[in-house]
Structures are given as C-alpha cells and as structure tokens.
Design a protein around this motif. Structure first.
Motif, mmCIF file in Angstrom:
data_model
loop_
_atom_site.group_PDB
_atom_site.id
_atom_site.type_symbol
_atom_site.label_atom_id
_atom_site.label_comp_id
_atom_site.label_asym_id
_atom_site.label_seq_id
_atom_site.Cartn_x
_atom_site.Cartn_y
_atom_site.Cartn_z
ATOM 1 N N GLY A 281 8.295 73.521 86.446
ATOM 2 C CA GLY A 281 8.622 74.272 87.903
ATOM 3 C C GLY A 281 8.162 73.776 88.791
ATOM 4 O O GLY A 281 8.604 74.404 90.133
ATOM 5 N N ASN A 282 6.661 72.905 88.613
ATOM 6 C CA ASN A 282 5.894 73.183 90.129
ATOM 7 C C ASN A 282 5.542 71.057 89.150
ATOM 8 O O ASN A 282 5.754 70.738 88.182
ATOM 9 C CB ASN A 282 4.703 73.645 89.324
ATOM 10 C CG ASN A 282 4.800 75.712 89.232
ATOM 11 O OD1 ASN A 282 4.540 75.504 90.389
ATOM 12 N ND2 ASN A 282 5.050 75.647 88.367
ATOM 13 N N ASP A 283 5.301 70.626 90.649
ATOM 14 C CA ASP A 283 4.775 70.028 90.525
ATOM 15 C C ASP A 283 3.051 69.481 90.597
ATOM 16 O O ASP A 283 2.115 69.468 91.564
ATOM 17 C CB ASP A 283 5.054 68.847 92.154
ATOM 18 C CG ASP A 283 4.944 67.101 92.223
ATOM 19 O OD1 ASP A 283 3.580 67.184 91.432
ATOM 20 O OD2 ASP A 283 4.941 67.124 93.820
ATOM 21 N N GLN A 284 2.555 68.711 89.698
ATOM 22 C CA GLN A 284 0.710 69.049 88.892
ATOM 23 C C GLN A 284 0.482 67.944 90.618
ATOM 24 O O GLN A 284 -0.132 68.308 90.415
ATOM 25 C CB GLN A 284 1.261 67.749 87.436
ATOM 26 C CG GLN A 284 -0.616 67.899 87.234
ATOM 27 C CD GLN A 284 -0.167 67.377 85.876
ATOM 28 O OE1 GLN A 284 0.532 66.555 85.432
ATOM 29 N NE2 GLN A 284 -2.192 67.193 85.920
ATOM 30 N N ASN A 285 0.972 66.650 90.941
ATOM 31 C CA ASN A 285 1.092 65.978 92.239
ATOM 32 C C ASN A 285 0.281 66.460 93.300
ATOM 33 O O ASN A 285 -0.379 66.280 93.958
ATOM 34 C CB ASN A 285 1.754 64.757 92.696
ATOM 35 C CG ASN A 285 1.806 64.452 90.977
ATOM 36 O OD1 ASN A 285 1.464 63.624 90.440
ATOM 37 N ND2 ASN A 285 3.125 63.268 90.404
ATOM 38 N N THR A 286 0.941 67.855 93.605
ATOM 39 C CA THR A 286 0.111 68.763 94.541
ATOM 40 C C THR A 286 -0.070 69.701 94.038
ATOM 41 O O THR A 286 -0.652 70.781 94.946
ATOM 42 C CB THR A 286 1.804 69.498 94.855
ATOM 43 O OG1 THR A 286 1.848 70.390 94.395
ATOM 44 C CG2 THR A 286 2.565 68.571 95.242
ATOM 45 N N MET A 287 -0.882 70.359 93.025
ATOM 46 C CA MET A 287 -1.716 71.149 92.304
ATOM 47 C C MET A 287 -3.113 70.126 92.715
ATOM 48 O O MET A 287 -3.839 69.585 92.233
ATOM 49 C CB MET A 287 -0.910 71.284 91.709
ATOM 50 C CG MET A 287 0.098 72.311 91.051
ATOM 51 S SD MET A 287 0.775 72.495 89.353
ATOM 52 C CE MET A 287 -0.068 74.235 89.555
ATOM 53 N N ILE A 288 -4.610 71.761 92.209
ATOM 54 C CA ILE A 288 -5.625 70.960 91.959
ATOM 55 C C ILE A 288 -6.271 71.406 90.587
ATOM 56 O O ILE A 288 -5.955 72.553 90.273
ATOM 57 C CB ILE A 288 -6.371 71.672 93.527
ATOM 58 C CG1 ILE A 288 -6.143 72.216 94.703
ATOM 59 C CG2 ILE A 288 -8.122 71.914 93.266
ATOM 60 C CD1 ILE A 288 -6.065 72.820 95.961
ATOM 61 N N ASP A 289 -6.796 70.270 90.473
ATOM 62 C CA ASP A 289 -7.054 69.863 89.042
ATOM 63 C C ASP A 289 -8.948 70.435 89.179
ATOM 64 O O ASP A 289 -9.879 70.999 88.867
ATOM 65 C CB ASP A 289 -7.432 68.922 88.464
ATOM 66 C CG ASP A 289 -8.273 68.769 86.954
ATOM 67 O OD1 ASP A 289 -8.041 69.889 86.394
ATOM 68 O OD2 ASP A 289 -8.054 68.228 86.479
ATOM 69 N N CYS A 290 -8.565 72.250 88.300
ATOM 70 C CA CYS A 290 -9.513 72.842 88.270
ATOM 71 C C CYS A 290 -10.150 73.548 86.558
ATOM 72 O O CYS A 290 -10.529 74.113 86.197
ATOM 73 C CB CYS A 290 -9.542 74.448 88.350
ATOM 74 S SG CYS A 290 -8.770 74.679 90.218
#
Ligand code: HEB
Ligand code: CA
Length: 344
Positions: A281-290
C-alpha cells in the motif's frame, strides 16, 4: 557509482544516522527493547509484534483498488479490525503497543512494522530486516475477509496472497513469508492450551518449522479437533492445517522442502517476503531507508535435525522432484515442547 554518504549527528547526542529522519527511531527501538521485548528477547511479545505486521499489511486487495495495506488501520480502527475472526488475539497486542506509539513521534503504520523488525532481530538466526519510514496513514478500517485463516484451502490462501497489492505474491513467495512461523505460537486456535509453538524452537529463527511440518502427524497439543488444527509430529507443538497443506500441495511442496536445512535461503528469502509485506500500500521510492536502526541479530549454527526419536522414515514426502534431505536425529527420548510464556 557509489556515493559517499555523510552521517548526521542525532539530537540525542548518542547516535548518528544517514538521514536525520531516522534519528527519532533510536529512542523507539530502545523503548521497545526495554519495555516490550524484556531486554531484547525473542519472546511472546516479539512473536506477536511480527504477526501484527502481517495482519495490518495483508489487508489490501488489488480487486478492490489497493486501498489500505501497511497503514496502521489495525491499531487506528482496532475496535473494528480486532473483532474480525482472523485477527483473534490481536486486541491484546494492539492494546499493549498503543502507549508506545503515544509516547513517541511515530505513526501507527510505521510503528507496527518497525516493532516487527526489531522483534525479529531478537531471534537468534534471524535476518536483519530492512525498515523504511514514511507509510501512509489509514483513513478507514480494512474490510473483513482479507486475512488468511488456518482452515482456508491452499487455493484460497494462494489467491488471497496473489490479490494483495498491485503485484501480489506468487506461490513461492507465500512459502517464503511463512518462515515467520519458525518464531511463532498459537494462543487461540485451541484456547485451552495457549502459547503452543509451531515448531520445537519458537525463539530461534531456524529451519525446524519446515522440517517438522513435513513429518507425519501423530498428536494434538490439547484435545484436538479445533478449526484449522491438525495433528503435529511433536508433543507440545501445534500444526496449522494451512501449514500442513502448503507443505504437501503440488504448487508449494518443493519450495517448502527446499528450506529444510537451508539457513541461507531462509535468511535471504524472508527478507524479500517481509519487506514486500511491510511496504504493502506504500511506495518505497518515497520512503526513507532507516534499516540501520534495526539491531543485528545473533547468528546460529543451524543444522536441522529430526526431533528426538524421529527419522527420515517419519517424513511424508510430498515434493516429487527432489528427495527429502537425509538428516540426523536429536539425541534422547521424545520430549514435550513447552509453551511460549507471556510476560505481560
Ligand atoms: Fe501466521 C500465528 C495463521 C501467515 C506470522 N498464524 C498464527 C496463528 C494462526 C496463523 C492461526 C495463531 C494465532 C493464535 O494466537 O491462535 N498465518 C496464518 C495463516 C497464514 C499465516 C493462515 C497464511 C498462510 N503468519 C503468516 C505470515 C506471517 C505470520 C505471512 C508473517 C510474515 N503468525 C505469525 C506469527 C505468529 C502467527 C509471528 C505467532 C504469534 C504468537 O506467537 O503469538
Ligand atoms: Ca524455530
């Protein structure tokens, strides 16, 4: 070309991060380890945290337009979703987790997946799961009927996974995801015997689950005959009907068997399957790798062995392509695997 990444000093004065947005997660992690997982244990609460990641995320349907997924709805609309039959027992988990969300600056959606990744890191042998920050927040409860049940047929389960998100999960990915049941127990399938594990090593992320589910069933943990329960091969261990059937169905049996005594595969494929679940349900490309905030799990020397008194003769061979690996047997007389005890 590899970029050199400059680390930022976090305001806590203790940690550094590749992205400042990850800084606040260190305190969440430390709170989880101290107050949810009893000092970094692979305990019942850790198992439950992992189950919750799945039940929040899988509630998304391609047929219905891909609304929902890993959006925190199971916590934000818990009055609705924890009443769904498939979510039995998760009301307690959600109630236990809510105060952690309240005392940190994190969304329910991110918290659920973050807690699951930290939880798994406490289990020796587990992969270090990746964590991406920045999920969309639920605006409505998920509809009922999207979480698989242990009494569903293989057909129903594979269809449901294929319908989860725009890409869906193919048959082998369903098997990969079920590696989670190596650190798992049931509280409500047979409520008379809570905490009954799905393999003999519920606090170790090993391949025993895949081995033990392939053995001929001979015993029930309790009186037996509960919906979704079949006989297991080891006293004290519960076997779900769904796991039993996936281990035997022609669409999944060879993939299932391929995990037996193959720790590297278990490790790598669980990362793939879980990451995909955690991003539904989310877009990995807009998220921050923590991911750097997730602790590094202890390694183990994972050599699969039959439980005491059992041998290759007790295998219900299902995969037609490859013989079951020849394995040793743990020494001693058959024992009863103890239940997983809750701390809270
Ligand atoms: Fe699971 C648990 C089912 C998948 C994770 N599961 C469980 C149970 C059941 C199930 C019935 C028990 C509950 C109680 O408590 O009683 N699953 C199932 C199914 C499926 C699944 C049917 C599909 C096939 N899982 C899954 C996944 C995951 C999981 C995918 C992740 C990733 N689970 C889990 C866990 C657990 C479980 C971790 C445990 C919890 C505790 O211990 O508490
Ligand atoms: Ca295990």
């Amino acid at each position: 070309t590899a970029a050199l990444t400059k680390r930022v000093a976090c305001p806590d004065g203790k940690n550094t991060a590749t992205n400042a947005a990850c800084c606040s997660l260190f305190a969440v992690r430390d709170d989880l380890q101290a107050n949810m997982f009893a000092g970094g244990q692979c305990n019942a609460e850790a198992h439950e945290a992992l189950r919750l990641t799945f039940h929040d995320a899988i509630a998304i349907s391609n047929k219905a337009g891909n609304k929902g997924g890993a959006d925190g709805s199971i916590m934000l609309f818990d009055n609705i979703e924890t009443k769904f039959h498939a979510n039995i027992g998760l009301d307690e988990v959600v109630a236990f987790q809510k105060p952690f969300v309240a005392r940190h600056n994190i969304s329910a959606a991110d918290f659920i997946q973050f807690a699951g990744a930290v939880a798994v890191s406490n289990c020796p042998g587990a992969p270090r799961l990746p964590f991406f920050l920045g999920r969309k927040t639920a605006t409505a409860a998920a509809p009922d009927g999207l979480v698989p049940e242990p009494f569903h047929t293989v057909e129903q389960i594979l269809d449901r996974f294929l319908d989860a998100g725009p890409e869906g999960f193919v048959d082998v990915e369903v098997v990969w995801a079920l590696s989670a049941h190596t650190i798992a127990a049931a509280n409500d399938v047979d409520a008379a015997v809570p905490g009954v594990p799905f393999d003999s090593t519920p606090s170790v992320f090993d391949t025993q689950f895949f081995l033990e589910t392939q053995l001929r069933g001979t015993t029930f943990v309790g009186k037996g005959g509960h919906q979704g329960e079949v006989q297991s091969a080891v006293k004290g261990v519960m076997r779900l009907q769904s796991d039993h059937n996936l281990a035997r169905d022609t669409r999944t049996n060879c993939e299932w068997q391929s995990f037996v005594n193959n720790h590297d595969k278990l490790h790598d494929r669980f990362i793939d399957a879980w990451l995909k679940i955690s991003l539904l349900g989310n877009d990995q490309n807009t998220m921050i790798d923590c991911s750097e905030v997730i602790p590094v799990p202890k390694t183990i020397n994972d050599v699969a062995k039959f439980p005491p008194s059992l041998t290759n003769r007790d295998v219900e061979q299902a995969c037609a392509d490859t013989p079951f690996p020849t394995l040793g047997t743990q020494p001693g007389a058959a024992t009863v695997v103890p239940p997983v005890k809750r701390n809270h």
